[in-house]
Design an enzyme around this catalytic site. Sequence first.
Site, short mmCIF file in Angstrom:
data_model
loop_
_atom_site.label_atom_id
_atom_site.label_comp_id
_atom_site.label_asym_id
_atom_site.label_seq_id
_atom_site.Cartn_x
_atom_site.Cartn_y
_atom_site.Cartn_z
N PRO A 2 -17.46 -63.20 16.10
CA PRO A 2 -18.57 -62.27 16.33
C PRO A 2 -18.74 -61.33 15.14
O PRO A 2 -17.80 -60.66 14.73
CB PRO A 2 -18.13 -61.48 17.57
CG PRO A 2 -16.91 -62.16 18.08
CD PRO A 2 -16.33 -62.93 16.96
N GLU A 3 -19.92 -61.31 14.59
CA GLU A 3 -20.26 -60.31 13.59
C GLU A 3 -21.05 -59.21 14.30
O GLU A 3 -21.34 -59.31 15.50
CB GLU A 3 -21.09 -60.95 12.45
CG GLU A 3 -20.30 -61.94 11.60
CD GLU A 3 -19.75 -61.32 10.32
OE1 GLU A 3 -20.10 -60.18 10.00
OE2 GLU A 3 -18.95 -61.99 9.65
#
Length: 283
Positions: A2-3
């Site tokens: 996840p960014e």
Amino acid sequence: MPELPEVEVVRLGISEHVVGRTITRVEVFDVRSVRRHLPGPADFISRLEGRTVVGAARRGKYLWMQLDHGDAILCHLGMSGQFLIAAAAAPPPRHLRITLALDNGQELRFADQRIFGGMSFSEDGAELPHEIEHIARDPLDPLFDSAEFTRRLRKRETGVKRAILDQTLISGVGNIYADEALWRTKLHYARNTRHLKTREIEGLLGHIGEVMHEALEQGGTSFDALYVNVNGTSGYFDRSLQAYGQEGKPCQRCGTIMRRSAFMNRSSYWCPTCQPRPRHGKF
DNA sequence: GCTTGCGCCTGAATGC
DNA sequence: TGCATTCAGGCGCAAG
């Protein structure tokens, strides 16, 4: 992985599905997922049961659920964390670590294969948990101060990628989006922060924001009542990456074969033509 | 105060 | 086939 844009999608999902609900029961299936809560899992559970979630906030990749009476549950997805909304009777997902049962018969479930993520209770942390006071504002934050970022960046004596991965300078930029933004700005990752031109810094900031907004647009509709967020891999990763993971492929701008270099125990992807390596002592 | 590198984790991919 | 090794990366922390 996840960014920041994926974390924002999770925050939106929690806003929609969890805010307004009261936590009726908490189960911790792996103590490592609450290791940041120093008083331990039993304390974590007792602090949460009976509390009402009144909001969802985010800074960088940290997000927190604001509770009644000004406290908060601080969360980080790490490398593989997922939040899921499901009926209590639904079969548990793989790698389920924590369950928060809600007063509407649903559960907020935290699954995390690699346990880099986790949750903790933050007393008086609703506005900003004290545990993350050192984390800088992120580029999607309306109060992000570009001039202050430029000033602090220039005071550093390090490589530009190392700097933008430093959460105390700018938050929410991970390895993947760092490579994408550097490629768009035509900056080599090892360029010295002290010698960057103002327009290079402005360009870099603009491209960081651009990459994040594009990912947010693509990932922003990917959750429904079942999944707050499917997982970290939005379609963005498959279709839109122009630098990260492109080793051996032609640069989409100039056709030069993209390279990969070891960097901070991971990788940096770059185009030797668009992003020339700085000469020693020159940049 | 600033910079740098390690350790935490699992499972897919790779090597022998 | 099967076992061992490598790799991926966000972030806190300790050492330099």
